[in-house]
Design an enzyme around this catalytic site. Structure first.
Site, mmCIF file in Angstrom:
data_model
loop_
_atom_site.group_PDB
_atom_site.id
_atom_site.type_symbol
_atom_site.label_atom_id
_atom_site.label_comp_id
_atom_site.label_asym_id
_atom_site.label_seq_id
_atom_site.Cartn_x
_atom_site.Cartn_y
_atom_site.Cartn_z
ATOM 1 N N ASP A 174 0.790 -1.142 -0.226
ATOM 2 C CA ASP A 174 -0.008 0.080 -0.013
ATOM 3 C C ASP A 174 0.832 1.184 0.082
ATOM 4 O O ASP A 174 1.748 1.318 0.926
ATOM 5 C CB ASP A 174 -0.833 0.051 1.077
ATOM 6 C CG ASP A 174 -2.241 -1.081 1.202
ATOM 7 O OD1 ASP A 174 -2.474 -1.676 0.054
ATOM 8 O OD2 ASP A 174 -2.740 -1.000 2.030
ATOM 9 N N ASN A 213 -4.731 -8.716 4.281
ATOM 10 C CA ASN A 213 -5.202 -8.051 5.421
ATOM 11 C C ASN A 213 -6.165 -9.106 6.453
ATOM 12 O O ASN A 213 -5.927 -8.868 7.736
ATOM 13 C CB ASN A 213 -6.183 -6.788 5.109
ATOM 14 C CG ASN A 213 -5.512 -5.871 4.431
ATOM 15 O OD1 ASN A 213 -4.195 -5.756 4.507
ATOM 16 N ND2 ASN A 213 -6.041 -4.746 3.544
ATOM 17 N N LEU A 258 -22.242 -2.012 6.612
ATOM 18 C CA LEU A 258 -22.941 -0.530 6.282
ATOM 19 C C LEU A 258 -21.916 0.518 6.927
ATOM 20 O O LEU A 258 -22.631 1.645 7.378
ATOM 21 C CB LEU A 258 -24.506 -0.385 6.728
ATOM 22 C CG LEU A 258 -25.165 -1.487 5.991
ATOM 23 C CD1 LEU A 258 -26.754 -1.401 6.571
ATOM 24 C CD2 LEU A 258 -25.558 -0.955 4.336
ATOM 25 N N THR A 316 -9.596 2.716 5.427
ATOM 26 C CA THR A 316 -8.919 1.760 4.574
ATOM 27 C C THR A 316 -8.828 0.364 5.204
ATOM 28 O O THR A 316 -8.283 0.365 6.242
ATOM 29 C CB THR A 316 -7.996 2.273 3.962
ATOM 30 O OG1 THR A 316 -7.952 3.581 3.738
ATOM 31 C CG2 THR A 316 -7.095 1.455 2.669
ATOM 32 N N ASP A 324 -11.646 -5.234 5.688
ATOM 33 C CA ASP A 324 -11.005 -6.660 5.914
ATOM 34 C C ASP A 324 -10.857 -6.959 7.382
ATOM 35 O O ASP A 324 -10.772 -8.322 7.411
ATOM 36 C CB ASP A 324 -9.612 -6.481 5.170
ATOM 37 C CG ASP A 324 -9.776 -6.126 3.569
ATOM 38 O OD1 ASP A 324 -10.685 -6.550 2.941
ATOM 39 O OD2 ASP A 324 -8.632 -5.112 3.324
ATOM 40 N N ALA A 372 -7.184 4.436 13.755
ATOM 41 C CA ALA A 372 -5.860 4.428 13.500
ATOM 42 C C ALA A 372 -5.364 4.543 11.850
ATOM 43 O O ALA A 372 -5.990 3.766 11.321
ATOM 44 C CB ALA A 372 -5.122 3.446 14.108
HETATM 45 O O1 RIB Z 1 -9.365 -3.327 1.463
HETATM 46 C C1 RIB Z 1 -8.209 -2.555 1.765
HETATM 47 C C2 RIB Z 1 -7.212 -2.826 0.696
HETATM 48 O O2 RIB Z 1 -7.583 -2.864 -0.631
HETATM 49 C C3 RIB Z 1 -5.790 -2.268 0.859
HETATM 50 O O3 RIB Z 1 -4.850 -2.730 1.759
HETATM 51 C C4 RIB Z 1 -5.327 -2.285 -0.678
HETATM 52 O O4 RIB Z 1 -4.004 -3.061 -0.763
HETATM 53 C C5 RIB Z 1 -6.442 -2.631 -1.377
HETATM 54 O O5 RIB Z 1 -6.183 -3.942 -1.863
HETATM 55 NA NA NA Z 2 -7.187 1.837 9.814
#
Ligand code: RIB
Ligand code: NA
Length: 309
Positions: A14, A44, A223, A252, A256, A291
């Site tokens: 990333d 992740n 959601l 982000t 996951d 974070a």
């Molecule tokens: O879901 C988040 C992820 O999506 C990030 O870590 C990035 O690598 C993308 O794959």
């Molecule tokens: Na985060």
């Protein structure tokens, strides 16, 4: 020797820029921070499950390059089994260019690279691990054929399967629905797959019922701050699972974190109702949004309240 959670999926490096807002087409803007992190939806999810305390293995492909070497070390540092992590010189380790705005929202471009070279031959080698796992997890950052094949292998061996159709594709093979015990997606993925708008709980109910009809054992639509909605084939009523509000720094990889936590609960607490697993997984993911980064923000068992275990 068997693993609790096996993830067949992606690894990405990333490359993250924090900026006041997401740039428009043709525009250059100043950001205030840049960092490189370990990401990719598959990895992740695997790392989050491992941090909660289950035995995990990752089935994936990275490049024979600096980023790939580092990624393998990252799995080892997190206690993830790496016998099924392959390196190729035919493509580079996957990369994700990520921009995060001041509201914690993101826009991502992925170049899957080596992830797309994970195929049938590797799955055959990993078959003993896949067929003896408690839970198998797949997404869509490797070739869809590879994901479907892995889910089939697991399903044929009575391994519980979680499929996260992310990033969503409009022409998803209908067989995906038939080989997953839990089909777990977010609002935009549910929209793309069903054609329904999914902006709130009410609308999610319609989309969830439609996805359930396609043949999966259960559906979870996440959601964000509105929690999630859980649908099961044995029960006609769906359940809305609200979540407690948190201040988002970086969302982000929150999805996951949710999936990794869900896999942990499915592997470890086989009799727990799915809506209770979703409630707990929401809390784990809620910690991650407070974070920066993806894996850097994922809590371990020690970081979380006892009531989640
Ligand atoms: O879901 C988040 C992820 O999506 C990030 O870590 C990035 O690598 C993308 O794959
Ligand atoms: Na985060």
């Amino acid at each position: 020797k068997a693993f609790d959670v096996v993830v067949v999926g992606s690894c990405m490096t990333d490359l993250v820029s924090q900026a006041p807002r997401l740039p428009k087409a043709g525009e250059t803007i100043h950001g205030h921070k840049f960092f490189i992190g370990f990401g990719g939806k598959g990895a992740n999810q695997c790392i989050q499950a491992a941090r909660l305390g289950v035995k995990t293995a990752m089935v994936c492909k990275v490049g024979k390059d600096f980023f790939g070497d580092n990624y393998i070390q990252n799995f080892k540092d997190n206690g993830v089994h790496t016998d099924f992590v392959w390196q190729t010189s035919d493509a580079a380790t996957g990369a994700a260019s990520i921009t995060v705005n001041d509201a914690g929202e993101n826009a991502i471009v992925i170049v899957a690279g080596a992830n797309m070279l994970l195929g049938r031959a590797e799955l055959q080698e990993a078959l003993p691990a896949i067929s003896h796992a408690k839970v198998l997890v797949c997404q869509l950052e490797v070739s869809p054929q590879t994901s479907l094949e892995a889910l089939r292998m697991a399903h044929d061996n009575k391994v519980k399967t979680i499929f996260n159709p992310a990033p969503a594709i409009s022409d998803l093979d209908p067989d995906f629905y038939r080989v997953c015990d839990v089909f777990c997606c977010n609002e935009s993925e549910a929209e793309l797959l069903t054609g329904f708008s999914v902006a709130n709980v009410e609308e999610a109910l319609q989309a969830g019922q439609e996805l359930l009809k396609r043949g999966c054992g259960a559906v979870i639509i996440t959601l964000g701050p509105q929690g999630s909605v859980v649908f099961k084939t044995q029960e006609s009523a769906s359940k809305h699972v609200p979540t407690t509000a948190v201040t988002a720094v970086d969302t982000t990889g929150a999805g996951d974190s949710f999936i990794g936590a869900l896999a942990f609960y499915m592997a470890n607490y086989s009799t727990m109702p799915l809506e209770e697993m979703a409630r707990r997984a929401n809390q784990v993911a809620g910690v991650s949004v407070q974070a920066a980064g993806t894996q850097t923000s994922y809590p371990t068992k020690q970081d979380l309240p006892d009531e989640l275990f």
